[in-house]
Design an enzyme around this catalytic site. Sequence first.
Site, PDB file in Angstrom:
ATOM      1  N   CYS A   1       0.813  -1.227   0.000  1.00 46.05           N
ATOM      2  CA  CYS A   1       0.000   0.000   0.000  1.00 46.05           C
ATOM      3  C   CYS A   1       0.843   1.272   0.000  1.00 46.05           C
ATOM      4  CB  CYS A   1      -0.950  -0.009   1.176  1.00 46.05           C
ATOM      5  SG  CYS A   1      -1.955  -1.504   1.221  1.00 46.05           S
TER       6      CYS A   1
ATOM      7  N   CYS B   1     -13.423  -0.048   7.655  1.00 40.78           N
ATOM      8  CA  CYS B   1     -12.458  -0.596   6.695  1.00 40.78           C
ATOM      9  C   CYS B   1     -12.494   0.205   5.398  1.00 40.78           C
ATOM     10  CB  CYS B   1     -12.800  -2.039   6.354  1.00 40.78           C
ATOM     11  SG  CYS B   1     -13.034  -3.114   7.778  1.00 40.78           S
ATOM     12  N   SER B   2     -11.310   0.466   4.829  1.00 44.31           N
ATOM     13  CA  SER B   2     -11.275   1.109   3.514  1.00 44.31           C
ATOM     14  C   SER B   2     -11.775   0.097   2.481  1.00 44.31           C
ATOM     15  CB  SER B   2      -9.864   1.589   3.186  1.00 44.31           C
ATOM     16  OG  SER B   2      -8.934   0.539   3.317  1.00 44.31           O
TER      17      SER B   2
ATOM     18  N   ILE C   1     -12.267  -1.888  -1.285  1.00 46.62           N
ATOM     19  CA  ILE C   1     -11.455  -2.400  -2.398  1.00 46.62           C
ATOM     20  C   ILE C   1     -11.841  -1.557  -3.604  1.00 46.62           C
ATOM     21  CG2 ILE C   1     -11.151  -4.396  -3.918  1.00 46.62           C
ATOM     22  CD1 ILE C   1     -11.637  -6.118  -1.331  1.00 46.62           C
TER      23      ILE C   1
ATOM     24  N   HIS D   1      -9.366   3.139  -1.796  1.00 44.01           N
ATOM     25  CA  HIS D   1      -7.992   2.665  -1.587  1.00 44.01           C
ATOM     26  C   HIS D   1      -7.561   1.675  -2.666  1.00 44.01           C
ATOM     27  CE1 HIS D   1      -4.303   1.659   0.243  1.00 44.01           C
ATOM     28  NE2 HIS D   1      -4.690   0.696   1.048  1.00 44.01           N
TER      29      HIS D   1
END
Lengths: 381, 131
Positions: free
Chosen positions: A81, A199-200, A202, A325
Amino acid sequence: MSETFIAGAGMVRFGKYPADITLENLAVRAAREAIADSSAAPADIEAVYMGHVFGGPVAGQRVAVQLGLGGLPVSNHENYCASGATAIREAWIAIKAGLYDIVLVIGAEKMTDRVAGGVMPDPADLDAINGLVMAANHGMSARRYMHDHGATREQIAAVAVKNHAHSVHNPYAQYQRPISLNEVLDARIIAEPLGLLDCSPISDGAAAVILCSKAGLAKLKIGSAPRIAGCALVSGKVVSSTSGLNDEDVSRRAAEQAWNISGYGPKDIDLVEMHDCFTIAEIVRLEGLGLIPVGEGGVWTENGNTSLGGKLPVNTSGGLLSRGHPVGATGVAQICELTWQLTDRAGARQVEEARLGLAYCKGGTVSGTDGGSVTVLMVER
Amino acid sequence: MTQIEKTPLRDDVISLEDGLLGIVCTACRRHSFPQRLLCLHCGSDQVENVSLPEQGRVCSWTVVRQAPEHLKTPYTLVTVDFEDGNRVLGAAEGNVRIGSPVTVELYPKTVDESGNSQWWYRFREVEEFNE
């Protein structure tokens, strides 16, 4: 050694794109925006750096040829990341060394057609055998943070509420609607105590910047542009049972390197683009960098200190949680946001009188250590 | 019919006799997990193979409720601190909490192409440590 400036920035809106919108397509569109923003001609560009994780072999070359930049030195950079930020750092090093005056850096990722259920460590890593989805690491971090500091679940959830509120004003964000605290608290659980909105997502997306030396700026007839004040990169070290689970020594070490390179310190920072892959991560990483006191991140968030208009605005873009992200693109998107902020082009999310911005990325995990890669990039007006 | 054999899923991580495997460095005296060629702390090649203590304490835990398809949810993961200095991640059984004592337990995790059972480690919550 030459100073390095950001002559142009551009990105595509992050989100879920259909199969026929390929990685190359996203990357080309972002690169075109950055090139146009800098007013460079293709012939001015001397090298291409591309950060990505899932793009396959020589993705950067596949993109460069579509930009009419075939033949140039092109390199691909993978640090999970932190891949996009690592690509920027490599370009910064080359410009500092005097190799080039004008280069293109792209971060791009197409994830929605190849990743489902959450990202994992490499299968060869011990943690993968144990089923360590990234969310699990942060679930354990959150649980321990609440235990050690008396932080509440609501304070941690407030990070998501804040970042979603910010990206209402960001046309490039995957999500552009506000969410309530109850929506975060009531979302289905992913890894206790964290739920879906902790949560970020997908995501697919791409971002690009044109980096220049002083001579490069002159060549493009640009009078002034934000300057890269420093790029730090560290990797994880083995942790022991006597350290705290949220010690964030890896963040502390990255910050120390960034302060040494730039000559600035934590008190000089006006705004932060923080790697909030999960809500709790924003809190513990800000603390690890020394930007806010250890144990107070939850209270700071709840009180609005890290909101737009607060003491230290964090993730005016919406961050990973709400801008989205696409892993290899994130580090470059952070620098796009700082560029727009430091040239007063951030619209309704503008931080007044922002002079110095910091962008943090953390990429990957390695079993038994406090992380894979961590980058801290600093940009000043 | 051939005898079904028990084998470790990875023999640098567990042995069926000794549980979790690690190294101790004769140069810096620090322990690391699992067995490796060089000391993870100082890079020295002067390392000796050892096994980890049988018991540790939970530093933190989570129950995973969403994961990629090949993983069956829900499952509990814990970070366990050992007295030799190692901090180890693993799956857990029982009602774990921060500070819970746990023991290392080996169990058959998968079956290889020859039909042999491949064993792995997990942690089990216990009421108190065995002296």
